[in-house]
Design a protein around this motif. Structure first.
Motif, mmCIF file in Angstrom:
data_model
loop_
_atom_site.group_PDB
_atom_site.id
_atom_site.type_symbol
_atom_site.label_atom_id
_atom_site.label_comp_id
_atom_site.label_asym_id
_atom_site.label_seq_id
_atom_site.Cartn_x
_atom_site.Cartn_y
_atom_site.Cartn_z
ATOM 1 N N UNK A 8 -27.306 -14.324 11.760
ATOM 2 C CA UNK A 8 -28.411 -13.879 12.611
ATOM 3 C C UNK A 8 -29.634 -14.772 12.437
ATOM 4 N N UNK A 9 -29.763 -15.432 11.275
ATOM 5 C CA UNK A 9 -30.891 -16.313 11.004
ATOM 6 C C UNK A 9 -30.757 -17.647 11.733
ATOM 7 N N UNK A 10 -29.579 -17.924 12.251
ATOM 8 C CA UNK A 10 -29.335 -19.211 12.876
ATOM 9 C C UNK A 10 -29.964 -19.264 14.257
ATOM 10 N N UNK A 11 -30.431 -20.443 14.663
ATOM 11 C CA UNK A 11 -31.015 -20.560 15.995
ATOM 12 C C UNK A 11 -29.941 -20.423 17.063
ATOM 13 N N UNK A 12 -30.351 -19.993 18.219
ATOM 14 C CA UNK A 12 -29.408 -19.908 19.324
ATOM 15 C C UNK A 12 -29.167 -21.305 19.868
ATOM 16 N N UNK A 13 -27.939 -21.741 19.847
ATOM 17 C CA UNK A 13 -27.582 -23.081 20.346
ATOM 18 C C UNK A 13 -26.416 -22.918 21.301
ATOM 19 N N UNK A 14 -26.214 -23.946 22.107
ATOM 20 C CA UNK A 14 -25.053 -23.974 22.972
ATOM 21 C C UNK A 14 -23.811 -24.254 22.151
ATOM 22 N N UNK A 15 -22.782 -24.711 22.794
ATOM 23 C CA UNK A 15 -21.526 -24.989 22.101
ATOM 24 C C UNK A 15 -21.502 -26.401 21.525
ATOM 25 N N UNK A 16 -22.674 -27.059 21.437
ATOM 26 C CA UNK A 16 -22.724 -28.423 20.924
ATOM 27 C C UNK A 16 -22.232 -28.512 19.491
ATOM 28 N N UNK A 17 -22.736 -27.654 18.629
ATOM 29 C CA UNK A 17 -22.396 -27.680 17.213
ATOM 30 C C UNK A 17 -21.976 -26.291 16.782
ATOM 31 N N UNK A 18 -21.042 -26.237 15.883
ATOM 32 C CA UNK A 18 -20.612 -24.972 15.312
ATOM 33 C C UNK A 18 -21.284 -24.854 13.950
ATOM 34 N N UNK A 19 -22.202 -23.902 13.796
ATOM 35 C CA UNK A 19 -22.926 -23.703 12.543
ATOM 36 C C UNK A 19 -22.335 -22.465 11.883
ATOM 37 N N UNK A 20 -21.748 -22.660 10.699
ATOM 38 C CA UNK A 20 -21.022 -21.596 10.024
ATOM 39 C C UNK A 20 -21.678 -21.302 8.679
ATOM 40 N N UNK A 21 -22.044 -20.056 8.461
ATOM 41 C CA UNK A 21 -22.578 -19.654 7.164
ATOM 42 C C UNK A 21 -21.412 -19.553 6.187
ATOM 43 N N UNK A 22 -21.532 -20.252 5.033
ATOM 44 C CA UNK A 22 -20.466 -20.187 4.034
ATOM 45 C C UNK A 22 -20.913 -19.442 2.773
ATOM 46 N N UNK A 23 -22.199 -19.172 2.679
ATOM 47 C CA UNK A 23 -22.739 -18.314 1.624
ATOM 48 C C UNK A 23 -24.115 -17.849 2.075
ATOM 49 N N UNK A 24 -24.839 -17.158 1.202
ATOM 50 C CA UNK A 24 -26.183 -16.692 1.564
ATOM 51 C C UNK A 24 -27.125 -17.831 1.881
ATOM 52 N N UNK A 25 -26.948 -18.971 1.207
ATOM 53 C CA UNK A 25 -27.890 -20.085 1.373
ATOM 54 C C UNK A 25 -27.230 -21.373 1.849
ATOM 55 N N UNK A 64 -22.299 -24.899 7.035
ATOM 56 C CA UNK A 64 -21.643 -26.153 7.375
ATOM 57 C C UNK A 64 -21.767 -26.324 8.877
ATOM 58 N N UNK A 65 -21.893 -27.580 9.283
ATOM 59 C CA UNK A 65 -22.015 -27.910 10.700
ATOM 60 C C UNK A 65 -20.748 -28.640 11.102
ATOM 61 N N UNK A 66 -20.106 -28.148 12.153
ATOM 62 C CA UNK A 66 -18.856 -28.734 12.627
ATOM 63 C C UNK A 66 -18.982 -29.106 14.092
ATOM 64 N N UNK A 67 -18.106 -30.007 14.519
ATOM 65 C CA UNK A 67 -18.026 -30.435 15.914
ATOM 66 C C UNK A 67 -16.890 -29.669 16.572
ATOM 67 N N UNK A 68 -17.190 -28.696 17.433
ATOM 68 C CA UNK A 68 -16.133 -27.892 18.038
ATOM 69 C C UNK A 68 -15.266 -28.668 19.020
ATOM 70 N N UNK A 69 -15.678 -29.876 19.399
ATOM 71 C CA UNK A 69 -14.877 -30.685 20.315
ATOM 72 C C UNK A 69 -13.659 -31.297 19.621
ATOM 73 N N UNK A 70 -13.651 -31.283 18.291
ATOM 74 C CA UNK A 70 -12.529 -31.846 17.533
ATOM 75 C C UNK A 70 -11.638 -30.714 17.038
ATOM 76 N N UNK A 71 -10.353 -31.041 16.830
ATOM 77 C CA UNK A 71 -9.401 -30.016 16.409
ATOM 78 C C UNK A 71 -9.676 -29.573 14.974
ATOM 79 N N UNK A 72 -9.226 -28.398 14.660
ATOM 80 C CA UNK A 72 -9.444 -27.826 13.335
ATOM 81 C C UNK A 72 -8.794 -28.691 12.254
ATOM 82 N N UNK A 73 -7.722 -29.380 12.573
ATOM 83 C CA UNK A 73 -7.026 -30.207 11.582
ATOM 84 C C UNK A 73 -7.640 -31.600 11.431
#
Length: 100
Positions: free
Chosen positions: A4-21, A24-33
């Motif tokens: 909820x603390x994350x800014x609202x963004x389009x689908x450009x970047x995938x911002x994933x909370x991995x702990x309280x602090x 990780x930033x990922x590129x959703x255009x690339x495959x998970x592998x």
């Protein structure tokens, strides 16, 4: 930190909370592998700044930001070609002979 603390963004970047602090930033255009999907790890410090470990190029030249929006804006600029790469040679400084 929650998602909820994350800014609202389009689908450009995938911002994933991995702990309280940590995020990780990922590129959703690339495959998970695809290892290049992971762009950066981000840690929020005790004073509220964001420290970034960039994992792929192009990336912004800075590694500390005041806000997450500022970080993502500079990432957008670096990817669009508006920022110099760390691999680029620095700008030459004109050499002048010493004055006597």
């Amino acid at each position: 930190m929650t998602t909820d603390d994350l800014p609202h963004r389009g689908a450009e970047w995938e911002v994933i909370a991995i702990s309280r602090t940590s995020l990780r930033i990922c590129d959703p255009a690339r495959s998970v592998s695809d290892a290049s999907r992971l762009i950066a790890y981000v840690d929020r410090t005790d004073i509220g700044t964001y420290d970034v470990l960039w994992l792929r190029s192009p990336c912004p030249p800075r590694s500390r930001y005041r806000t997450l929006n500022e970080l993502l804006a500079e990432l957008d600029e670096a990817v669009s070609g508006g920022s110099a790469s760390r691999a680029d040679r620095p700008t030459r400084i004109a050499h002048h002979p010493p004055r006597y």
